[in-house]
Design a protein around this motif. Structure first.
Motif, PDB file in Angstrom:
ATOM      1  N   THR A 137       0.835  -1.207   0.000  1.00 11.65           N
ATOM      2  CA  THR A 137       0.000   0.000   0.000  1.00 11.65           C
ATOM      3  C   THR A 137       0.862   1.247   0.000  1.00 11.65           C
ATOM      4  O   THR A 137       0.589   2.225  -0.716  1.00 11.65           O
ATOM      5  CB  THR A 137      -0.923  -0.017   1.222  1.00 11.65           C
ATOM      6  OG1 THR A 137      -1.704  -1.205   1.205  1.00 11.65           O
ATOM      7  CG2 THR A 137      -1.846   1.209   1.230  1.00 11.65           C
ATOM      8  N   PHE A 141       2.010  -6.789  -6.679  1.00 13.99           N
ATOM      9  CA  PHE A 141       0.630  -6.368  -6.385  1.00 13.99           C
ATOM     10  C   PHE A 141      -0.210  -6.595  -7.632  1.00 13.99           C
ATOM     11  O   PHE A 141       0.093  -6.039  -8.711  1.00 13.99           O
ATOM     12  CB  PHE A 141       0.598  -4.885  -5.979  1.00 13.99           C
ATOM     13  CG  PHE A 141      -0.778  -4.363  -5.708  1.00 13.99           C
ATOM     14  CD1 PHE A 141      -1.515  -4.808  -4.609  1.00 13.99           C
ATOM     15  CD2 PHE A 141      -1.373  -3.425  -6.575  1.00 13.99           C
ATOM     16  CE1 PHE A 141      -2.800  -4.316  -4.379  1.00 13.99           C
ATOM     17  CE2 PHE A 141      -2.666  -2.947  -6.325  1.00 13.99           C
ATOM     18  CZ  PHE A 141      -3.375  -3.400  -5.226  1.00 13.99           C
ATOM     19  N   VAL A 164       2.213   1.801  -3.435  1.00 12.75           N
ATOM     20  CA  VAL A 164       1.208   2.198  -4.423  1.00 12.75           C
ATOM     21  C   VAL A 164       0.840   3.662  -4.227  1.00 12.75           C
ATOM     22  O   VAL A 164       0.707   4.441  -5.192  1.00 12.75           O
ATOM     23  CB  VAL A 164      -0.023   1.279  -4.336  1.00 12.75           C
ATOM     24  CG1 VAL A 164      -1.164   1.829  -5.203  1.00 12.75           C
ATOM     25  CG2 VAL A 164       0.350  -0.136  -4.740  1.00 12.75           C
ATOM     26  N   PHE A 165       0.694   4.089  -2.951  1.00 17.96           N
ATOM     27  CA  PHE A 165       0.275   5.461  -2.676  1.00 17.96           C
ATOM     28  C   PHE A 165       1.462   6.362  -2.333  1.00 17.96           C
ATOM     29  O   PHE A 165       1.273   7.464  -1.832  1.00 17.96           O
ATOM     30  CB  PHE A 165      -0.737   5.455  -1.512  1.00 17.96           C
ATOM     31  CG  PHE A 165      -2.035   4.803  -1.870  1.00 17.96           C
ATOM     32  CD1 PHE A 165      -2.989   5.488  -2.625  1.00 17.96           C
ATOM     33  CD2 PHE A 165      -2.304   3.499  -1.485  1.00 17.96           C
ATOM     34  CE1 PHE A 165      -4.187   4.872  -2.947  1.00 17.96           C
ATOM     35  CE2 PHE A 165      -3.501   2.905  -1.809  1.00 17.96           C
ATOM     36  CZ  PHE A 165      -4.455   3.566  -2.562  1.00 17.96           C
ATOM     37  N   SER A 209       4.943   5.280   5.988  1.00 14.06           N
ATOM     38  CA  SER A 209       4.228   4.052   6.387  1.00 14.06           C
ATOM     39  C   SER A 209       5.122   2.817   6.222  1.00 14.06           C
ATOM     40  O   SER A 209       5.124   1.913   7.051  1.00 14.06           O
ATOM     41  CB  SER A 209       2.954   3.907   5.550  1.00 14.06           C
ATOM     42  OG  SER A 209       2.291   2.702   5.869  1.00 14.06           O
TER      43      SER A 209
END
Length: 482
Positions: free
Chosen positions: A61, A137, A64-65, A70
């Protein structure tokens, strides 16, 4: 290896057992350690791969973002794994996206080139384990997880196993030594007893000894039985040999007594020949001379010839008695060994012959430096007879040629006396050395036929041989060894 051969059978068996036990334990421990370390290393690689996969899945995630913070939070959980040296999430272009470093002061590592295009790979480098795992992914790669772990646990495990293996080897070898010391007695003690018995038998020749038999029917028991049987056979043969030796000594003593008696009789006979037989011969010769001197006017020429022939035969008989006595004396005489100059002996005999007949033309060649070990008196008799024969049988030559020298035959020194005299028929050469044997008439060459027989006995008493070669009217050669 040479030092090991000098040790007793006990030490050899102990060393053999210890070597076999130690080698077997070493192979077993090494195999176990290698297997366990290989398995543990595979487990380390597998755990590191799982950690890379989990970290990669949790960072999908963020990739991807485009949320590096994170991803860094996800990697910060690796603080609980002290073996992780470095962990990083990289973009498809190979750029660092988020990293974790056990040492905050260490630099960010570039993504290894060998990992590009591979789903997952691992290898060892500089003592660390490296794992690279592709982050996927929805079936498409979105990044790469690069983890690096040290091998401290693997090294610690290896040292722990090494210490355990050494302790096991020491304990096992000590136990094997104790058991070997107890169990080897059943093998070593009978062998040692057998060796001691063999040494005593060989040194003291006591063939009545026996080795105590062992129980069972193994090779050692058969060896002991065979050794005892061999001693029994040797003892029987030794006993038979001793009896034969005693019998032989008894016979030798009897023969010695008989020989002494025969020698005494021979001496008595020689004395009788020397005194009792000479007296009548001297009387015959004396009265013959008196008859020629006192009755020369009354005797006819034929009568005088008969008297002269009687005197010549009497004198010849006296010479034969002298030669016979010399032959007997040579046979009984003791030999005194010394270094004898044969060249000097030969020259002395040749000089005496030439002085006795100064008018003879003779060429005598004597090789220099000839010597031998023997009795000088007896060897002079040999030279006198051989040179005397050569001088006698070359008397009808215009110029006598006599040679004394040596040659080699079958690695032995062979001496020879060669002449250019009357020679002899080789078919009769076996008669040359017989007593009173002659190959020429006494009217041609005077002599009694005892000289060569005397030479042969002297040569044989010196442990040698004598033989001759000749051709009628072309000379003869007499060879002898000492």
């Amino acid at each position: 290896m040479t030092t090991a051969r000098k040790h007793s059978i006990t030490k050899k068996l102990t060393r053999m057992n210890m070597l076999a036990t130690g080698l077997a334990l070493f192979v077993a421990c090494a195999s176990f350690v290698v297997y366990d370390l290989t398995t543990f290393r595979d487990g380390v690689v597998r755990n590191l791969s799982v950690q890379a996969q989990v970290a990669g899945s949790n960072s999908v995630t963020a990739l991807v973002f485009n949320d590096p913070h994170s991803a860094e939070n996800t990697l910060s959980a690796l603080k609980a794994a002290p073996n992780i040296v470095y962990a990083g999430i990289y973009t498809l272009e190979g750029q660092p996206f988020a990293v974790y470093r056990r040492d905050p002061n260490s630099k960010v590592l570039p993504l290894p080139a060998r990992a590009v295009g591979e789903v997952e790979s691992h290898w060892f480098e500089d003592g660390d384990v490296l794992v690279v795992h592709a982050i996927v992914f929805q079936g498409k790669p979105v990044g790469t997880a690069y983890f690096r772990s040290d091998t401290q646990r693997l090294k610690a495990r290896m040292w722990r196993y090494a210490i355990i293996a050494v302790l096991v080897l020491v304990a096992s070898l000590w136990t094997a030594l104790l058991l070997s010391s107890v169990l080897q007695r059943s093998i070593a003690e009978p062998i040692l007893h057998l060796a001691d018995t063999a040494r005593i038998v060989s040194r003291d020749r006591i063939y009545s000894l026996r080795v105590k038999p062992t129980t069972g029917r193994d090779e050692l028991s058969l060896l002991t039985e065979s050794f005892n049987e061999m001693l029994t056979q040797i003892e029987e043969r030794d006993h038979a040999l001793q009896e034969a030796r005693d019998e032989f000594e008894k016979r030798v003593e009897e023969r010695t007594f008989q020989l002494a008696a025969a020698n005494k009789e021979l001496e008595s006979f020689s004395y009788s020949v020397s005194h009792d037989l000479r007296a009548p011969l001297r009387s015959i010769d004396g009265f013959g001379l008196a008859l020629l001197e006192d009755c020369t006017d009354t005797l006819s020429d034929e009568g005088k010839s008969h008297v002269r022939r009687i005197r010549a035969s009497t004198q010849r008989m006296g010479t034969m008695i002298d030669d016979f006595l010399n032959l007997a004396r040579v046979t009984r005489a003791k030999i005194h060994l010394e270094n004898v100059d044969l060249t000097s002996l030969a020259r002395g005999v040749a000089s005496e012959l030439q002085n006795a007949e100064p008018g003879r033309r003779a060429v005598v060649r004597i090789e220099d430096g000839l010597a031998a070990t023997g009795d000088s008196h007896l060897l002079r008799i040999v030279m006198e007879n051989l040179f005397g024969n050569a001088w006698k049988f070359t008397s009808k030559r215009t110029e006598s040629e006599i040679e004394f020298g040596a040659t080699r035959l079958d690695e032995s020194q062979v001496y020879f006396v060669r002449d250019n005299g009357a020679g002899f028929d080789s078919a009769h050469k076996d008669k040359l050395f017989g007593t009173f044997q002659r190959l020429h008439a006494a009217t041609e060459y005077p002599g009694t036929g005892v000289g060569l027989a005397t030479v042969q006995r002297i040569i044989r008493r010196h442990g040698g041989q004598i033989w001759a070669d000749g051709v009628v009217d072309k000379g003869a050669t007499f060879y002898f060894t000492l």
